[in-house]
Structure formats: structure tokens, C-alpha cells
Design a protein around this motif. Structure first.
Motif, PDB file in Angstrom:
ATOM      1  N   VAL A  67       1.836   0.078  -3.455  1.00 32.33           N
ATOM      2  CA  VAL A  67       0.431   0.366  -3.139  1.00 32.33           C
ATOM      3  C   VAL A  67       0.397   1.523  -2.161  1.00 32.33           C
ATOM      4  CG1 VAL A  67      -1.713  -0.540  -2.157  1.00 32.33           C
ATOM      5  CG2 VAL A  67      -0.200  -2.037  -3.449  1.00 32.33           C
ATOM      6  N   SER A  68      -0.403   2.533  -2.500  1.00 36.99           N
ATOM      7  CA  SER A  68      -0.511   3.657  -1.572  1.00 36.99           C
ATOM      8  C   SER A  68      -1.795   3.521  -0.742  1.00 36.99           C
ATOM      9  CB  SER A  68      -0.526   4.990  -2.352  1.00 36.99           C
ATOM     10  OG  SER A  68      -1.707   5.076  -3.099  1.00 36.99           O
ATOM     11  N   GLY A  69      -1.784   4.080   0.477  1.00 36.51           N
ATOM     12  CA  GLY A  69      -2.932   3.989   1.369  1.00 36.51           C
ATOM     13  C   GLY A  69      -4.171   4.642   0.807  1.00 36.51           C
ATOM     14  N   THR A  70      -3.997   5.679   0.035  1.00 39.12           N
ATOM     15  CA  THR A  70      -5.154   6.377  -0.532  1.00 39.12           C
ATOM     16  C   THR A  70      -5.903   5.512  -1.531  1.00 39.12           C
ATOM     17  OG1 THR A  70      -3.707   7.340  -2.179  1.00 39.12           O
ATOM     18  CG2 THR A  70      -4.140   8.672  -0.237  1.00 39.12           C
ATOM     19  N   GLU A  71      -5.145   4.564  -2.194  1.00 38.42           N
ATOM     20  CA  GLU A  71      -5.803   3.725  -3.195  1.00 38.42           C
ATOM     21  C   GLU A  71      -6.621   2.616  -2.524  1.00 38.42           C
ATOM     22  OE1 GLU A  71      -2.729   2.280  -5.717  1.00 38.42           O
ATOM     23  OE2 GLU A  71      -2.429   4.192  -6.723  1.00 38.42           O
ATOM     24  N   THR A  72      -6.154   2.099  -1.353  1.00 42.94           N
ATOM     25  CA  THR A  72      -6.839   0.959  -0.717  1.00 42.94           C
ATOM     26  C   THR A  72      -7.985   1.401   0.192  1.00 42.94           C
ATOM     27  OG1 THR A  72      -5.201   0.992   1.031  1.00 42.94           O
ATOM     28  CG2 THR A  72      -4.831  -0.528  -0.801  1.00 42.94           C
ATOM     29  N   GLY A  73      -7.910   2.619   0.654  1.00 42.58           N
ATOM     30  CA  GLY A  73      -8.979   3.116   1.532  1.00 42.58           C
ATOM     31  C   GLY A  73      -8.759   2.658   2.994  1.00 42.58           C
ATOM     32  N   GLY A  74      -9.685   3.027   3.873  1.00 40.39           N
ATOM     33  CA  GLY A  74      -9.526   2.696   5.313  1.00 40.39           C
ATOM     34  C   GLY A  74     -10.318   1.450   5.697  1.00 40.39           C
ATOM     35  N   GLY A  75     -10.378   1.162   6.976  1.00 41.09           N
ATOM     36  CA  GLY A  75     -11.149   0.026   7.465  1.00 41.09           C
ATOM     37  C   GLY A  75     -10.410  -1.291   7.312  1.00 41.09           C
ATOM     38  N   VAL A  76     -11.131  -2.330   7.754  1.00 42.68           N
ATOM     39  CA  VAL A  76     -10.524  -3.669   7.708  1.00 42.68           C
ATOM     40  C   VAL A  76     -10.276  -4.084   6.261  1.00 42.68           C
ATOM     41  CG1 VAL A  76     -10.884  -6.095   8.313  1.00 42.68           C
ATOM     42  CG2 VAL A  76     -11.649  -4.317   9.857  1.00 42.68           C
ATOM     43  N   ARG A  77     -11.288  -3.792   5.467  1.00 48.69           N
ATOM     44  CA  ARG A  77     -11.147  -4.192   4.064  1.00 48.69           C
ATOM     45  C   ARG A  77      -9.950  -3.489   3.410  1.00 48.69           C
ATOM     46  NH1 ARG A  77     -16.377  -4.142   0.390  1.00 48.69           N
ATOM     47  NH2 ARG A  77     -16.889  -5.806   1.847  1.00 48.69           N
ATOM     48  N   GLY A  78      -9.767  -2.231   3.783  1.00 47.60           N
ATOM     49  CA  GLY A  78      -8.654  -1.441   3.233  1.00 47.60           C
ATOM     50  C   GLY A  78      -7.321  -2.004   3.688  1.00 47.60           C
ATOM     51  N   ARG A  79      -7.288  -2.371   4.998  1.00 46.90           N
ATOM     52  CA  ARG A  79      -6.010  -2.898   5.490  1.00 46.90           C
ATOM     53  C   ARG A  79      -5.677  -4.228   4.815  1.00 46.90           C
ATOM     54  NH1 ARG A  79      -7.760  -0.742  10.391  1.00 46.90           N
ATOM     55  NH2 ARG A  79      -8.465  -2.730  11.221  1.00 46.90           N
ATOM     56  N   ILE A  80      -6.757  -5.076   4.651  1.00 42.34           N
ATOM     57  CA  ILE A  80      -6.516  -6.375   3.996  1.00 42.34           C
ATOM     58  C   ILE A  80      -6.052  -6.157   2.557  1.00 42.34           C
ATOM     59  CG2 ILE A  80      -7.657  -8.466   3.136  1.00 42.34           C
ATOM     60  CD1 ILE A  80      -9.453  -8.317   5.649  1.00 42.34           C
ATOM     61  N   ALA A  81      -6.730  -5.214   1.870  1.00 44.81           N
ATOM     62  CA  ALA A  81      -6.331  -4.933   0.481  1.00 44.81           C
ATOM     63  C   ALA A  81      -4.899  -4.414   0.427  1.00 44.81           C
ATOM     64  CB  ALA A  81      -7.281  -3.906  -0.133  1.00 44.81           C
ATOM     65  N   GLY A  82      -4.532  -3.509   1.394  1.00 51.86           N
ATOM     66  CA  GLY A  82      -3.175  -2.952   1.427  1.00 51.86           C
ATOM     67  C   GLY A  82      -2.162  -4.049   1.669  1.00 51.86           C
ATOM     68  N   LEU A  83      -2.532  -4.985   2.628  1.00 54.20           N
ATOM     69  CA  LEU A  83      -1.604  -6.074   2.932  1.00 54.20           C
ATOM     70  C   LEU A  83      -1.420  -6.972   1.710  1.00 54.20           C
ATOM     71  CD1 LEU A  83       0.038  -7.539   5.140  1.00 54.20           C
ATOM     72  CD2 LEU A  83      -2.021  -8.817   5.716  1.00 54.20           C
TER      73      LEU A  83
END
Lengths: 426, 155
Positions: B60-76
Motif C-alpha cells: 500500500v502506498s501513501g498516495t493511495e490512502t491519502g492523509g489524515g486520520v482516515r488515511g492513516r487508519i486505511a494505510g494501517l
């Protein structure tokens, strides 16, 4: 013989006080061997023994020698002798090759034209032709012949010898004209012109010489068809007729005389058209025993398998092969009169032969077989001849023809003697 | 058995008449081989697509999940998923890679076979044409040094 040069010898009386025996000189490049030309020359010479001594002068031999032809001499019982003078002179191979090339080239354009050969070409054709025969000048002069017989239309050197040494002696010409159109070249016209009589063997040779050679075309009364003597010895013929089914690999037990005997006239493994044709026929009829006789091997094809063995020795063995077979396919018949086909017909076996060969005469005029112009036609002919009714009828017709035309040596001798008589009557 | 005479010339003419209708010509190469040559399997669009798309993502790349809390949760969650399924995804990627290579090899082999079949058909047709000509054609006069004017004159 009632007249002619052999009855009017001018030489001194013989040692026994009786009249001198006439002398005939036969000039023949080739005397020995199985070639049809040499065989026919021997038959003509031996037929002349009835009324005189025959001296054969030939180029062949390993060294100069004079010997008695026992086979010919033993055939007569009045003391006449056939003596062979071997000159042992081989024409230069380079000149022979050049002459052959020139003749082949000229034949394609000049043979029917009747135009005289140009002096430069004539000189080239003559170069080296007379030298080998020059060695015989003295001996021919010493023999004082009453008649000279020249065998072979290409022997211009022998003709020169006659003109140089004994030009007043009657000349009888035996052209031995095969199917090469060179016989029609004007280069050879002087021989036909000067000869008192021209002897040919078969109807095919007669027609070829009559049509192609200018002097004969103008005076066809000078050409005489003498036919052939018996080509098969009586003993050999009786042997074949006694064992018609004991034919070995050509017929034999497996197919009750339905086998095919094919002659290729060349080596079994040569890359030759005849070999390809023989293999085609062998492959086309796997249920028929096909015996292919080559110069160096005998191949029997049957049931998809091929068995190779040596060629059986002796004329009788070959005759038995033909005698027991359904047909003889001669892919390269003899160039002069196709003797093998005659032998086959005498055995009662029909023939299949190339359309452009001398053998066609026996198949067509003698109604003793079929002829083909292409490989496909060869296959049709063989297939048709495998029908028992067809081969029996053609075989019977061919045998009647061969018996009438080629089975009597006395009749042949009579015809030769009759021609010699006419030479003297002129 | 018939006892009547048999005229070989008439008999041959009848034979020739019967066989004239049986003259055959070699089969030309099948039209399909030409199509195979014009459209090789290695030129198929699907094969190109497979080459371009066989490699599925394995992280998973950071650009696909986006920023913010939601992005971090999605990345995790994504990283956890890839970590848990990583071995399976890697093997699946290898499997796809082999399938693409196999398709590629099959396409090449198809094209080679099509060429071989076409070449063989052409060679067979040529050989049969030669055989047919040899079987059916009369030899040209003088081709064997045995025919020509004399032979014609004789017969």
C-alpha cells in the motif's frame, strides 16, 4: 551364290590346285562384345564364310595380332576361314570426344537438310579418323580382296582406306544406323554413294536410312533389308521352353508367372531416368514381383521389400527370367534392333518399351507389346499387361512375329548372299 | 481367354482415353495458412494486455490512502492486510507471471507450427506438381539423346 565378286576371284589358284577361294575383307571398328553393332557385324561376316575366306580388320585389341575366329570358322565345313586382324589402335580420345560433340550439334540442325557439310567442319570431323586405319593399308593390299564390307557409318577412316588401297573392289556397306540422326549428315553421303549395296537389319533401320540419307533416298534400290539371324541359340531356347515356370525371381512360385522383368541398362544405384522408372513401377505394384535387372545387380521388389543379388551369369539365365515373366519392360533397349526385346518375344513374353526406341517396331509392327512416352503411361501399360488375357494375346502375337522374322539363321544367310549376288550382277 | 488378335495401337489409344480423365493436379496450400501468416498469435491484443497487467500491487502506498486520520487508519489496515496475505499475494503474482509466460510461449509455438504447416504444404504441392509433370508429360524430343527426327521418321 551364283554370281558376284565372290564367284569370280581373280587371284591365283589355291595350293590344292583348285580354284582360289574368294576373299572378303570386313572393316569393323568393333568386332568383340555383346553390343548389337558388333554382334550384327559378326553375323554378316560369318554368313559370308559359306563362299569365301573372311578377313576381319578391326581397331580393337591390346596388341596387334592375327587370330582365327573359331566360332565362325567352326560353323562351316568346307574349309573357309574367318581370320581376325586386330590393329590395336585406339583413336585419340580427345578427337573422338570432339567428333561426338560436333556430330550431336550438327545433327540437331543439319541431319535432314541435305546441305553439304562445310569444308572446315568436314576437316574437323575427319581429323584423326584415318590414322588408326592406315596401319591396315599393306595387309589389305596384300589380301587382294574380292569384296570389302565396311561396318559402321561413322568409320570414315575405313572408307578412306578402301578408297586409297582397293578402290576398284566392290564395297558393301553395313551402316549400323542406330537412332542417332547423325546418319543423315551429308558428311557420310560419300560412303552411301560409293557402296554397291547397303545392308540394314530391321525395318526401322531401313526406314531411317531411306528417309535420312540423300544417296539412298535418290536410289532406294541400293539398300537391302537382310533381317537378323536367330538371336537365341537353339539349345538355350529349348531350355527356356522346357522350364517356362521355373523362372527364378522374375516369375516363380509366388505369382505364377505374373512377375515383371525390367531392364534399366545402367547401374542399380545410378541417378538415371531408367532407375527412377523401375523404382516407380516397383512401388506402384507392391503385390507383383518386379525384378529389376541392372548392369551390376538384380533387385527383386515384392511385398514392399527389396532383395538384391548378383546378376545371373549367362544368356540362358536372363532368358529364363524373361520366359517366366508376364512381361519384359526394357527401359533402355538396344539402339540398333533391340535384341533383348526380340529374345523376350521369342520366349512368348510380351514387351513394354519406350515409344522413342527401336524396340517399338517389335511392339507395334509385331503386335507383341505396348509402348510408353511418359512415366504415367508406363504404369498404365504395366497395369494393362498384368491382365492375363491381354498379355497372352500380345505374347502369342509377338512370338509369331519373332518366329517369322528373327528365328532363322539360314534365311538370313540366304538374304545376305542374295545381296552379294546382286552386287556382282551390276 | 479371347483368341482374337489385339491391335496394340488401338489398345493404347483406349488406355490413353480412359486415363485422360484421371489426370490430377496437386492440392494447393490451404487458405487458412495464409491467414495464420498474416495474423500471428504473438500479435494478439489480449496477449499485450496480459503483458501490461499481470503484475498486481503487493503493497500500500501513501498516495493511495491519502492523509489524515482516515488515511492513516486505511494505510494501517492495508499494511496489516498485505502483511497477513503477503505470501499468498506473492505466490499469486508468480502464478500470473508463469501463466503469461506460458501464453506467450504457446502463441510463439502456434506461429511456428503455422509457418511449418504452411511451408510443408508448399513443399508438398511443389513436389507433387513435379511428380505429376513427370508422370504425365512427354519428354521433350532429344532430352535423352534417344529421340528426334530419326525416331519420328521410324515410327
Amino acid at each position: 551364290m551364283s554370281a558376284g565378286p565372290l564367284a569370280t576371284s581373280t587371284r591365283a589358284a589355291g595350293s590344292d590346285g583348285g580354284p582360289a577361294r574368294p576373299v572378303v575383307v570386313v572393316l569393323a571398328a568393333r568386332w568383340s562384345g555383346d553390343a548389337e553393332a558388333a554382334w550384327f557385324t559378326r553375323q554378316v561376316a560369318r554368313s559370308l564364310l559359306r563362299r569365301g575366306d573372311v578377313h576381319v580388320v578391326t581397331l580393337e585389341g591390346a596388341k596387334p595380332a592375327v587370330s582365327v575366329d573359331h566360332e565362325g570358322t567352326s560353323a562351316v565345313d568346307d574349309g573357309a576361314r574367318c581370320t581376325v586382324h586386330r590393329l590395336a589402335v585406339a583413336p585419340a580420345p580427345r578427337l573422338v570426344a570432339r567428333r561426338e560433340v560436333l556430330l550431336a550439334a550438327l545433327s540437331t540442325v543439319e541431319a535432314r537438310s541435305g546441305r553439304p557439310t562445310g569444308p572446315s567442319v568436314d576437316r574437323l570431323l575427319r581429323e584423326g579418323a584415318s590414322e588408326p586405319w592406315a596401319a591396315a593399308d599393306e595387309s589389305v593390299l596384300g589380301l587382294r580382296p574380292d569384296l570389302v564390307v565396311l561396318a559402321g557409318y561413322r568409320q570414315v577412316g575405313a572408307f578412306d582406306l578402301w578408297g586409297r588401297v582397293v578402290p576398284d573392289t566392290p564395297l558393301v556397306f553395313v551402316p549400323l544406323a542406330d537412332f542417332h540422326p547423325a546418319v543423315g549428315l551429308a558428311h557420310f553421303d560419300p560412303i552411301f554413294d560409293r557402296a554397291s549395296a547397303t545392308l540394314v537389319a530391321t525395318g526401322s533401320e531401313y526406314r531411317a536410312v531411306t528417309e535420312l540419307c540423300g544417296p539412298i533416298r535418290r536410289d532406294p534400290g541400293r539398300i537391302h533389308r537382310v533381317g537378323l539371324p536367330a538371336t537365341i541359340e537353339p539349345a538355350a531356347r529349348a531350355d527356356v521352353e522346357r522350364h517356362p515356370s521355373d523362372a527364378g525371381p522374375g516369375g516363380g512360385e509366388a505369382d505364377s508367372g505374373s512377375g515383371v522383368v525390367m531392364f534399366t541398362g545402367c547401374g542399380a544405384d545410378d541417378h538415371d531416368r531408367a532407375v527412377a522408372l523401375a523404382r516407380l513401377a516397383a512401388l506402384a505394384f507392391p503385390r507383383v514381383r518386379v525384378t529389376v535387372v541392372s548392369t551390376d545387380a538384380l533387385d527383386v521388389w515384392f511385398g514392399g521389400e527389396r532383395t538384391r543379388s548378383p546378376v545371373p551369369e549367362g544368356a540362358s539365365a536372363v532368358l529364363r527370367l524373361m520366359g517366366g515373366a508376364a512381361m519384359t519392360v526394357d527401359l533402355r533397349p538396344g539402339a540398333l534392333f533391340a535384341r533383348r526385346c526380340i529374345d523376350s518375344l521369342l520366349c512368348g513374353t510380351p514387351v513394354v518399351v519406350p515409344a522413342d526406341s527401336r524396340a517399338r517396331q517389335h511392339a507395334e509392327s509385331g503386335a507383341g507389346g505396348l509402348w510408353f512416352s511418359s512415366p504415367g503411361e508406363l504404369i498404365w501399360c504395366v497395369e494393362a499387361m498384368l491382365e492375363p488375357d491381354v498379355r497372352r494375346r500380345l505374347g502369342a502375337q509377338g512370338k509369331r512375329y519373332a518366329d517369322a522374322e528373327f528365328a532363322s539363321t539360314p534365311a538370313f544367310v540366304d538374304r545376305v548372299e542374295a545381296v552379294i549376288g546382286r552386287v556382282g550382277a551390276r | 481367354m479371347s483368341q482374337e488378335g489385339l491391335d496394340p495401337r488401338e489398345f493404347l489409344e483406349r488406355l490413353q482415353g480412359e486415363h485422360r480423365t484421371l489426370r490430377w493436379a496437386p492440392l494447393p496450400p490451404a487458405p487458412a495458412t495464409q491467414r495464420w501468416r498474416e495474423h500471428p498469435m504473438t500479435g494478439e491484443e489480449s496477449l499485450h494486455y496480459l503483458h501490461d497487467h499481470w503484475a498486481l500491487p503487493d503493497h500500500v502506498s501513501g498516495t493511495e490512502t491519502g492523509g489524515g486520520v482516515r488515511g492513516r487508519i486505511a494505510g494501517l489496515a492495508g499494511r496489516l492486510t498485505y502483511r497477513a496475505l503477503g505470501r499468498y499475494l506473492h505466490e499469486e503474482r508468480e502464478l500470473l507471471a508463469h501463466m503469461v509466460r506460458m501464453n506467450d510461449a504457446l502463441a510463439r509455438r502456434c506461429d511456428e507450427l503455422a509457418r511449418a504447416v504452411a511451408d510443408r504444404q508448399v513443399a508438398d504441392a511443389e513436389n507433387q506438381a513435379f511428380l505429376a509433370a513427370w508422370l504425365q508429360a512427354e519428354p521433350p524430343p532429344g532430352s535423352r539423346g534417344e529421340s528426334g527426327p530419326v525416331a519420328e521418321a521410324v515410327h
